[in-house]
Enzyme design. Sequence first.
Site, mmCIF file in Angstrom:
data_model
loop_
_atom_site.group_PDB
_atom_site.id
_atom_site.type_symbol
_atom_site.label_atom_id
_atom_site.label_comp_id
_atom_site.label_asym_id
_atom_site.label_seq_id
_atom_site.Cartn_x
_atom_site.Cartn_y
_atom_site.Cartn_z
ATOM 1 N N TYR A 270 0.835 -1.205 0.000
ATOM 2 C CA TYR A 270 0.000 0.000 0.000
ATOM 3 C C TYR A 270 0.870 1.255 0.000
ATOM 4 O O TYR A 270 0.570 2.221 0.697
ATOM 5 C CB TYR A 270 -0.928 -0.001 1.221
ATOM 6 C CG TYR A 270 -1.977 -1.089 1.197
ATOM 7 C CD1 TYR A 270 -3.035 -1.042 0.292
ATOM 8 C CD2 TYR A 270 -1.920 -2.154 2.076
ATOM 9 C CE1 TYR A 270 -4.010 -2.036 0.271
ATOM 10 C CE2 TYR A 270 -2.894 -3.155 2.066
ATOM 11 C CZ TYR A 270 -3.927 -3.089 1.165
ATOM 12 O OH TYR A 270 -4.893 -4.056 1.143
ATOM 13 N N GLU B 286 3.022 -6.469 -6.937
ATOM 14 C CA GLU B 286 2.434 -7.062 -5.737
ATOM 15 C C GLU B 286 2.886 -8.508 -5.535
ATOM 16 O O GLU B 286 3.146 -8.927 -4.395
ATOM 17 C CB GLU B 286 0.911 -6.975 -5.804
ATOM 18 C CG GLU B 286 0.404 -5.557 -5.748
ATOM 19 C CD GLU B 286 -1.078 -5.406 -6.032
ATOM 20 O OE1 GLU B 286 -1.580 -4.292 -5.851
ATOM 21 O OE2 GLU B 286 -1.744 -6.390 -6.428
#
Length: 142
Positions: A51, A132
């Site tokens: 994030y 990711e």
Amino acid sequence: MTEQRTLVLVKPDGVKGQHIGDIITRIEHKGYQITALKVIQATKEQLEAHYEDKVNAPFFPELVSYMQEGPLVGVIVTGTNVVSIIHRMAGATNPSQADWGTVRGDFGREWPDGNLRNVIHTSDSPSEAEREISIWFPEESR
């Protein structure tokens, strides 16, 4: 049309709600391949990397707390144009606005503490998927 990989994280509320099998079944019924799967206890460092665009947001501490409430299940899914399809399968970010038939629409809900718990994370672009995957599955990085 290109073969892609994408990341799916079944978040702590999805794990606690026993939706892992439901989510994997939906992916497999679409004909996509599960190429890696593991149970993960998220670290603060992984969450900060994942994030990175939200680290300075006022809600970030609550997000970290939520993502560390319990284990996650990380899944790498492979298939043709899989990123956009799996992202649509997840539904709108807010479970109250997600359509029935999506993961969040069927399994998500709002909670009294006001924290957004939405069952699942899916990558939103092929480049983001690879970024990711490198965080949660460093052994699978390209």
